[in-house]
Write a protein that holds these residues in place. Sequence first.
Motif, PDB file in Angstrom:
ATOM      1  N   ALA A 116       0.818  -1.220   0.000  1.00  0.00           N
ATOM      2  CA  ALA A 116       0.000   0.000   0.000  1.00  0.00           C
ATOM      3  C   ALA A 116       0.847   1.262   0.000  1.00  0.00           C
ATOM      4  O   ALA A 116       0.308   2.368  -0.099  1.00  0.00           O
ATOM      5  CB  ALA A 116      -0.926  -0.004   1.216  1.00  0.00           C
ATOM      6  N   THR A 157      -4.743  -1.862   3.456  1.00  0.00           N
ATOM      7  CA  THR A 157      -4.643  -0.818   2.438  1.00  0.00           C
ATOM      8  C   THR A 157      -5.619   0.318   2.724  1.00  0.00           C
ATOM      9  O   THR A 157      -5.263   1.504   2.618  1.00  0.00           O
ATOM     10  CB  THR A 157      -4.931  -1.398   1.039  1.00  0.00           C
ATOM     11  OG1 THR A 157      -3.918  -2.357   0.723  1.00  0.00           O
ATOM     12  CG2 THR A 157      -4.934  -0.305  -0.015  1.00  0.00           C
ATOM     13  N   ASP A 158      -6.852  -0.039   3.102  1.00  0.00           N
ATOM     14  CA  ASP A 158      -7.853   0.984   3.415  1.00  0.00           C
ATOM     15  C   ASP A 158      -7.441   1.804   4.628  1.00  0.00           C
ATOM     16  O   ASP A 158      -7.614   3.031   4.663  1.00  0.00           O
ATOM     17  CB  ASP A 158      -9.218   0.336   3.664  1.00  0.00           C
ATOM     18  CG  ASP A 158      -9.816  -0.269   2.401  1.00  0.00           C
ATOM     19  OD1 ASP A 158      -9.210  -0.112   1.317  1.00  0.00           O
ATOM     20  OD2 ASP A 158     -10.885  -0.903   2.502  1.00  0.00           O
ATOM     21  N   HIS A 207      -4.549   4.224   3.600  1.00  0.00           N
ATOM     22  CA  HIS A 207      -4.976   5.308   2.707  1.00  0.00           C
ATOM     23  C   HIS A 207      -5.953   6.270   3.384  1.00  0.00           C
ATOM     24  O   HIS A 207      -5.938   7.475   3.094  1.00  0.00           O
ATOM     25  CB  HIS A 207      -5.582   4.721   1.439  1.00  0.00           C
ATOM     26  CG  HIS A 207      -4.555   4.121   0.525  1.00  0.00           C
ATOM     27  ND1 HIS A 207      -4.837   3.146  -0.395  1.00  0.00           N
ATOM     28  CD2 HIS A 207      -3.219   4.362   0.415  1.00  0.00           C
ATOM     29  CE1 HIS A 207      -3.743   2.817  -1.046  1.00  0.00           C
ATOM     30  NE2 HIS A 207      -2.742   3.532  -0.564  1.00  0.00           N
TER      31      HIS A 207
END
Length: 317
Positions: free
Chosen positions: A35, A293-294, A297
Amino acid sequence: MANRITTLFTIKYPIIQAGMVWCSGWKLASAVSNAGGLGIIGAGSMYPEVLRTHIRKCKLATSNPFAVNVPLLYPNVQEIMNILVEENVKIVFTSAGNPATWTPLLKEKNMTVVHVIANTKFALKAQECGVDAVVAEGFEAGGHNGREETTTLCLIPMIKAAVKIPVIAAGGIGSGKAMLAAFALGADAVQIGSAFAVAEESSAHPNFKEKIISSAEGDTKLRMKKLVPVRLLKNEFADAVAQAEAQGATTEKLMELLGRARAKLGMFEGDMEQGELEIGQVSAMLDKIKPATDILHEIWDEFLKEQQMLSNLKFEN
């Protein structure tokens, strides 16, 4: 974003996932690295050959940089260090011990070395030993903690003023707003544990993840101060520790109460009452299990948004 830490590690974002026992195996580390952050495999809960397997799987899962965290009080530390050399690990985070013992060897092998500290004295010592950066971990952090109980808000500017090497802020950071605050205090990057402990890729037991996201303000306390201070989520075991400490339990009594594999029992095997549940104060702000990843970010996007909002503020005399 290009700064001293992103350049040092060759990563896109100055966001580092902490090397947490029983939570940070190759799946989480590779997800964070993919990520754009720096994923870390936590060696503290792994037998040497298990660590070797995690390193190899992480290499297959990501082509981006990742690191290994090694508690220096680990009983098999020599074997662990041999594995890091044999497996050509490029970045090592050390903690819970004297960095002078291993930093020269690791640097000889062209490794980037970061040491975790909780006060100015050890930050300066780590710098003298030749580490490339330090993680300054405040009182809010989960797991083992500094005896001084200095909060992140106070610790980061003190460490920044004391050392010339990059400073990575840790403790109570689980959002873009907290990350921006850490940068305002002088941090070059942030290390995040609790928020990644509830990632889908975290190796923590589902029971532990659910208990984290259902926790409330004040549900963690610093315990075991006569041994090595550790921040625990409240349960029957933590209550027993609190009662023993209130009654003046000796170090030997606390060690007997802790027993063996208590952290594994809770965080990895899912016993939410008799297990040791290490997590930070920021757990009260977490409310959902989601992909790593979420998480990364969302933190980065909020960091940029809040940064822009602050730049637009106007003050009148």
